[in-house]
Motif scaffolding. Structure first.
Motif, PDB file in Angstrom:
ATOM      1  N   ARG A 112      -9.813  15.141 -34.490  1.00 45.93           N
ATOM      2  CA  ARG A 112      -9.461  14.997 -33.075  1.00 45.93           C
ATOM      3  C   ARG A 112      -7.947  15.078 -32.906  1.00 45.93           C
ATOM      4  O   ARG A 112      -7.431  15.797 -32.051  1.00 45.93           O
ATOM      5  N   GLN A 113      -7.316  14.303 -33.761  1.00 46.44           N
ATOM      6  CA  GLN A 113      -5.862  14.248 -33.714  1.00 46.44           C
ATOM      7  C   GLN A 113      -5.266  15.622 -33.945  1.00 46.44           C
ATOM      8  O   GLN A 113      -4.374  16.057 -33.218  1.00 46.44           O
ATOM      9  N   ASP A 116      -5.782  17.844 -31.022  1.00 49.59           N
ATOM     10  CA  ASP A 116      -4.864  17.509 -29.930  1.00 49.59           C
ATOM     11  C   ASP A 116      -3.466  18.039 -30.215  1.00 49.59           C
ATOM     12  O   ASP A 116      -2.791  18.588 -29.346  1.00 49.59           O
ATOM     13  N   LYS A 119      -3.413  21.661 -29.759  1.00 53.81           N
ATOM     14  CA  LYS A 119      -3.568  21.965 -28.344  1.00 53.81           C
ATOM     15  C   LYS A 119      -2.222  21.881 -27.634  1.00 53.81           C
ATOM     16  O   LYS A 119      -1.857  22.746 -26.836  1.00 53.81           O
TER      17      LYS A 119
END
Lengths: 445, 933
Positions: A112-113, A116, A119
């Motif tokens: 997830r990190q 992100d 992103k």
């Protein structure tokens, strides 16, 4: 000898590409009609993107016919699609090869990190990640397994375990590794997948069962190719997990409910295992329980030996086993090992219940000539694995008596007692001395 | 007079008022009271359903009654409050009156007002009396007079009308006065009457009330039909009288002759005469009805609906359309549960209605609608849950169910369903839509059928007579199932329900075709594998047609498979699925499909959580388990058979656990409990033979236990395998003189004794002989096979027992001789002995060249055995010491100890709680189950 052949049963639980390898093996074995096999192969290839392979097969099948146009159309379609997907995935791959990104990958554990981060810094979108997965799938379809594996490992870095494609990713990776015959990697992927399946809370029981069944079948590739595969195979099915686990032996359960034919592989693994006696009992139970749904010479051999003590029957079955081994993709390499171990196993049991055996009979039972048998026994005795003597005049093997006299028993039973009592008194004495000190300790604090 | 407590409120009030008036009626004989108590209770139950109007009127009635009583004793202050109450009550009732009576004030109310007015006027006139009045009373009088005058102005016209025609009300007044028993006799004309009734009153309030009314009705019936009608409506005005009449009717129907007999004794002959007359009149009414029928003009002489207009059939000229019939149907159905309607009347009317609708060709949808009503009415006929339908009723019900299904199948265009609202029903369009659920009705019919069978003596021809209906019931269910299956008419849950209903009728039935099919399949397989295709062809030629036909014929097993699988997949109520699984297991086991049944049992994991489910399900579970055990026995899996039957047999409560009968004196049961248990009982044709069960259990126990006993002769740690088997053995030993075995148990015990010393022939003869054959073994499907298996087992186990018992005598035994002794094959002997050696049960080894078994001197002598035991015991002592030490050492020792205790408590609780489950089938047991394979 197509009777004990399992490909049709196994195929139901395998991926197309994996089945292809089985079919390759079968055509080399020549127990089926070559033409039928090729037809089957062609059918299978129609749904993949391995057009060239399909063309090959077609040519083999109909050497004097021209290729139908659909092959070429398909090829064009595939190429076009491949190109399109490549353009789609290009940006993602470009991002991933950047230095800071690879650094980030090394440092962050959480997908997830990472996602992100990418992103924000590199404009990565979830669509891009999905396209990565798609092209991996496409590569796999085309038979480019290494490419697929590469894409998939990148993809896994970017998606969380809750992503819709995560499970497929794991399966794809496992298939790719298996097809590339990278057993170490495959094992790693397999364990990852197994953990995931065992711990994923949202499967319905039926789905879980299905996933496990597939996993079992795929794992056969690894287990019979990896050096420690057999241990793991036995572990997977017969090791009892901690008692608080909700379901004991879920994989054995899956075997019993859906695919009892796996018992063949389990049996082979157990017999060739060096610590087979521990597992034998459990195995016999399973075999007996499933005997009505699945039996083949291998399981029957065990049944003859361990349930009925029918050595002649066991001998007969052992001979049949050879055929089974010759026609089994997974077991063919194990044949000699199995026969040797099975022989030893028979002999072990034989010795257990007999006091005096004639070598001729033994040779017959072990499927050897008397001279061979004698040499074999002599070897066993010399290696101190057997407490026996050979009476060469009568041609007998006389076992050392292993009966324990009651006196011996009594001594055995009472031997430890003295020490235990001693330890106990020591402990008590120690305790009697310690309390004051312990109290001091408490007061000091 | 405990029954008084059950009486409705105002009744007791009136009674207390009655006592106020100093007439202490002689109490009737206790027998009579109980009879009344019954009818009172009836009243109570019926009261639950009541229209608003009824309630209000009753209230008003009560007030009026009170008022009148006060009037009689001239308690004017109370009258004032009573009047106020009355007006309030009337205000409350106003909306209802508006609705139901078109705003016309009920006559009885007006009458009351008039009476009150008269009374007040009288009292007012009577100056003497007024002077003597207490201050309180005279004050109230003045206020009441004022109020009444003011109030009556609103009803001026009605009062005028009433005064013009007061005669009509005379009867009612008469009635009322009787009920309150006026000593006072404010109106002279009643005096005679009252005197006459006085005697009646001595019996009871209720009774004389209805007697009085009998009088009335007598006179009424002689009057013209018009006044009859009126009377009906008037009567309905009278909430209280309504009730009385219905209750009297009730007891007439239910108590019948006995009651009347009592009555004769206590009352006067006059009464019985009256009653007779009344009966006659009723009959006349009936006749008239018949006549009416013929004329095509239906006028019912029922006691009338409360609505005021009684639900009569159509008049001659009335056009019979869908709408009118539906309306009529609604009216008739609305009668349900009302007091004065007898249910059989309702059913009759519905049947009539059906005929009318048929006669006017109102179409199948209408027919279905009416049949729905009829079946529901039939099923509602009995208010009591535990009693069953009368046979005639049942036959009618069956017939209508049949008709319903027939119509449904014949007219597939009709849509029925519970989700179709009554408003959206359509009877004349081509797309018929009817509200209602056939499935629910059929389910209830099925329940009723079970109830009937339960209530019938299983050994009487009646039972067989009823059981013949089973076929019809099955047929209905099957057809309904067909109906629901086609075109996906039923939702999946509905299908599950009909399937389970079907399964319930199927699972316990034995289908020989299953075996035939199995045989054929085996033959074919054998032919296939042997490659004797010629033979196959010959067989095929010979009975090709037959085989083809039969192969495609569905056996009950296939049917079960199909339905159960559907349920497994589609059902979302856990209960139906569980039931389906259990029935499936039962059916498999019944047809010797041991592996399938066993796997289903193991896979369902029912052993763990069955004790959480409801009792009927547990009963099915027990049945399935028992059947599984029997199946295992037939297959020669003695261990499984034993472990399956153990749970049921261990407490000797098999009969109860299988719901095949109640145990006579168990722990105290309340009547309700007993009733409940009775309702759970299975009808006789579903029973499993208990003697067979016990015999199979005992024989399995014998086969397991005896070699075990022989092996562990000296061991202290011997575990008992079956306690009840031991009980049998002990009982036998306690007998001073053991004769020839008579019962099944004695046979098994005698056989056990023979086996103990390895005498297999004697053992066989005890187990298998004519007596046992007829009692037990012939009950199996293939008794010869079972016997064969049994003899083989007896030989094997006897051999084991023999070896255990006598091995210390031998130095070596030839296998051949052993084989000869026990009539076994040498290979079998070898295998058995090998197993014993491997398992270290027998300290011996085989000498292969000479084919002998050589004993190792290991069987300890007595003293050696004892010293080994001693060593064992000392060992445990040491272990205990160590454990104690560890506990002391452990800081959490006390805590863990407590936890342990807690666990034990819980276990104890579970054991008590288990009820139908009996023994905790925990994880350990399943694992055991699996290890036993």
């Amino acid at each position: 000898m197509a009777k004990w052949e399992l490909t049709s049963r196994l195929g139901k639980f395998l991926d197309r590409h994996l089945v292809l390898t089985l079919l390759e093996f079968l055509s080399s074995n020549q127990i089926y009609d070559e033409k039928e096999l090729l037809l089957g192969k062609l059918e299978m290839l129609k749904n993949t993107n391995m057009i060239d392979f399909a063309i090959d097969v077609y040519k083999k099948l109909y050497p004097d016919q021209t290729l139908p146009a659909e092959f070429f159309e398909n090829r064009q379609r595939v190429v076009a699609e491949l190109k399109e997907l490549e353009t789609q995935t290009q940006p993602v791959l470009a991002i991933l090869v950047q230095d800071d990104v690879s650094q980030q990958i090394a440092t962050t554990r959480d997908s997830r990190q990472l996602f992100d981060y990418l992103k924000v810094n590199h404009g990565l979108t979830s669509e891009m990640v999905d396209s990565l997965y798609k092209s991996a799938k496409f590569q796999y379809e085309c038979g480019n397994y290494s490419g697929a594996a590469q894409y998939l490992s990148s993809h896994r870095l970017l998606v969380s375990p809750n992503d819709k494609n995560y499970l497929s990713n794991l399966w794809g990776k496992l298939a790719s590794e298996i097809l590339m015959q990278q057993w170490e990697n495959a094992l790693e992927d397999f364990n990852r997948l197994r953990d995931y399946i065992d711990n994923y809370p949202y499967f319905t029981p039926l789905q879980l069962l299905q996933q496990r069944t597939w996993l079992i079948h795929w794992s056969l590739f690894i287990y019979f190719n990896h050096t420690q595969g057999k241990d793991m195979l036995i572990d997977m099915f017969l090791e009892r997990k901690a008692p608080f686990q909700k379901q004991q032996q879920p994989y054995l359960n899956a075997v019993q409910t859906i695919c009892p034919h796996i018992i063949r592989y389990l049996t082979t693994a157990v017999i060739t295992h060096r610590r087979r006696r521990e597992y034998m009992k459990e195995l016999v139970k399973v075999i007996q329980q499933e005997s009505y749904t699945y039996r083949d010479p291998i399981t029957e051999f065990v049944e003859c030996l361990c349930v009925n003590f029918d050595f002649d029957g066991a001998q007969k079955k052992l001979r049949e086993c050879v055929d089974v081994f010759n026609n089994d993709f997974f077991l063919i390499a194990l044949q000699d090992e199995f026969i040797e171990n099975a022989r030893l196993f028979v002999f072990e049991i034989f010795c257990q219940i007999h006091e005096c055996i004639s070598i001729n009979m033994l040779a017959d039972k072990l499927n050897m000539t008397p001279e061979e048998a004698e040499r074999w026994i002599v070897n066993l005795i010399r290696q101190a694995r057997l407490d026996a003597k050979i009476d060469s005049k009568l041609g007998h093997v006389v076992m050392g008596t292993q009966a324990v006299s009651p006196y011996q028993q009594l001594i055995e039973k009472t031997k430890a007692m003295a020490i235990r009592c001693h330890v106990l008194t020591m402990n008590i004495e120690k305790r009697l001395q310690t309390p004051e000190r312990a109290q001091w300790g408490v007061t000091e604090i | 007079m405990s029954s008084r407590f059950f009486k409705p409120q105002f009744d007791s009030e009136s009674e207390s008022d009655e006592s106020e008036t100093d007439i202490q009626p002689q109490r009737p004989a206790p027998a009579v009271t109980t009879a009344y108590a019954f009818s009172d209770e009836e009243e109570e139950t019926k009261r639950v359903v009541r229209t608003e109007k009824e309630k209000r009127y009753e209230e008003l009635g009560a007030y009026i009654k009170q008022l009148k009583n006060h009037m009689k004793i001239k308690d004017i202050s109370k009258m004032l409050t009573g009047f106020e109450n009355l007006t309030k009550g009337f205000l409350k009732a106003k909306p209802v009156i508006e609705k139901e009576e078109n705003g016309i004030t009920p006559r009885f109310y007006i009458r009351c007002l008039v009476e009150l007015e008269d009374f007040i006027a009288d009292v007012w006139e009577d100056r003497e009396g007024r002077k003597n009045m207490s201050k309180n009373n005279s004050k109230s009088l003045a206020t009441l007079r004022q109020k009444l005058r003011k109030y009556n102005k609103d009803f001026e016209s009605e009062i005028l009308m009433y005064r013009e025609n007061p005669d009509e009300a005379k009867d009612e007044e008469e009635e009322d006065d009787e009920s309150v028993e006026s000593d006072d006799g404010s109106e002279n004309r009643f005096l005679t009457k009252a005197a006459k009734v006085k005697d009646d009153l001595k019996l009871d309030d209720d009774k004389d009330f209805d007697l009085g009314k009998d009088d009335v009705s007598k006179s009424k019936f002689l009057k013209s039909a018009a006044s009859d009608d009126e009377k009906e409506s008037d009567e309905s005005d009278w909430g209280s009288s309504d009730e009385e009449s219905s209750s009297s009717e009730d007891y007439e129907n239910q108590e019948g002759a006995a009651f009347r007999f009592l009555k004769k004794e206590t009352g006067e002959t006059k009464e019985s005469k009256k009653r007779e007359r009344k009966m006659k009149e009723r009959k006349e009414g009936g006749k008239r009805k018949v006549e009416d029928d013929e004329e095509g003009e239906w006028e019912r002489v029922t006691r009338g609906g409360i609505i005021g207009e009684k639900p009569k059939m159509f008049t001659k000229d009335e056009e019979i359309t869908h709408v009118s019939v539906v309306k009529k149907l609604g009216e008739i159905l609305a009668m349900r549960g009302k007091k004065r309607i007898h249910r059989s009347d309702q059913i009759e009317m519905l049947t009539e209605l059906l005929e009318i609708s048929e006669a006017h060709k109102l179409g199948p949808a209408m027919r279905i609608k009416i049949i729905f009503g009829i079946i529901a009415a039939l099923l509602d006929y009995n208010t009591n849950m535990s009693s069953c339908m009368k046979p005639e009723m049942w036959e009618k019900c069956l017939e209508f169910c049949n008709r319903l299904v027939e119509t449904l199948i014949a007219h597939p265009e009709i849509a029925i369903g519970e989700n179709i609202a009554e408003e959206s029903e359509s009877f004349n369009n081509p797309t018929f839509r009817v509200h209602g659920c056939a499935l629910t009705l059929i389910e209830r019919m099925d329940e009723e059928f079970t109830k009937i069978l339960q209530a019938t003596d299983a050994h009487s021809p009646d039972y067989i007579e009823r059981l013949k209906d089973e076929k019809k019931v099955c047929y209905i269910i099957e057809r309904l199932q067909c109906y629901l299956e086609t075109d996906q008419r039923g939702t999946s849950s509905e299908l599950c329900r009909i399937y389970i209903l079907h399964i319930d009728h199927l699972y316990y039935k034995f289908d020989t075709q299953v075996f035939e099919q199995k045989k054929r399949k085996n033959l074919k397989n054998a032919a296939d594998t042997n490659g004797f295709q010629k033979i196959e062809i010959v067989i095929a030629d010979k009975d090709e047609n037959v085989e083809d036909n039969e192969e495609f014929k569905e056996t009950s097993l296939d049917l079960m498979n199909k339905m159960c699988k559907y349920i497994y997949a589609k059902d979302n109520t856990d209960r139906i699925r569980t039931q389906a699984i259990l029935c499936h297991i039962y059916h498999h086991a019944l047809h010797d499909n041991w592996f399938e049944a066993r796997d289903l049992m193991l896979m369902s994991h029912l052993q763990h959580n069955i004790h959480k489910s409801d009792i009927p399900l547990q009963i099915i579970y027990n049945r399935a388990l028992v059947q599984l055990g029997l199946c295992a026995f037939r297959h020669g899996n003695i261990k499984d058979a034993h472990s399956d039957l153990l749970d049921i047999q261990i407490l000797g409560r098999a009969k109860e656990l299988l719901a095949q009968g109640l145990l006579p004196k168990q722990q105290e049961r309340t009547p309700e409990q007993e009733k409940l248990e009775k309702r759970r009982l299975l009808p006789f044709h579903k029973h499993i033979n208990l003697e067979l069960l016990e015999c199979v259990y005992l024989v399995s126990a014998m086969l397991l236990e005896i070699p075990d006993v022989a092996a562990n002769e000296y061991s202290v740690r011997k575990k008992m395998i079956s306690r009840s088997f031991y009980n049998q053995l002990r009982k036998n030993e306690e007998q001073p003189l053991v004769g020839l075995p008579e019962s099944m148990r004695e046979h098994v015990v005698a056989a056990s004794k023979a086996m103990r010393v390895g005498n297999w022939k004697a053992c066989r003869d005890f187990i298998i002989n004519d007596k046992m054959n007829s009692k037990v073994w012939n009950l199996f499907h293939q008794p010869d096979k079972v016997r064969e298996m049994l003899v083989q087992k007896i030989r094997e186990e006897s051999l084991r027992a023999y070896l255990f018992t006598y091995s210390h005598i031998y130095d070596s035994i030839s296998l051949l001789i052993l084989a000869e002794m026990f009539d076994l094959e040498k290979a079998t002997v070898h295998s058995i002995i090998s197993k014993m050696i491997i398992n270290e049960e027998l300290m011996a080894s085989l000498d292969e060249p000479t084919q002998t078994l050589i004993m190792h001197r290991t069987e300890p002598s007595r003293i050696q055995g004892l010293s080994l035991q001693l060593a064992d015991k000392v060992n445990t002592l040491v272990e205990h010491n160590e454990k104690t030490w560890e506990l002391k050492q452990n800081t959490f020792g006390s805590q863990s100890n407590r936890m342990f205790g807690g666990n034990r408590d819980q276990q104890g609780y579970q054991r008590q709680d288990r009820g139908y489950m009996d023994r905790n089938r925990d994880q350990r047991r399943t694992s055991q189950y699996r290890t036993n394979q």
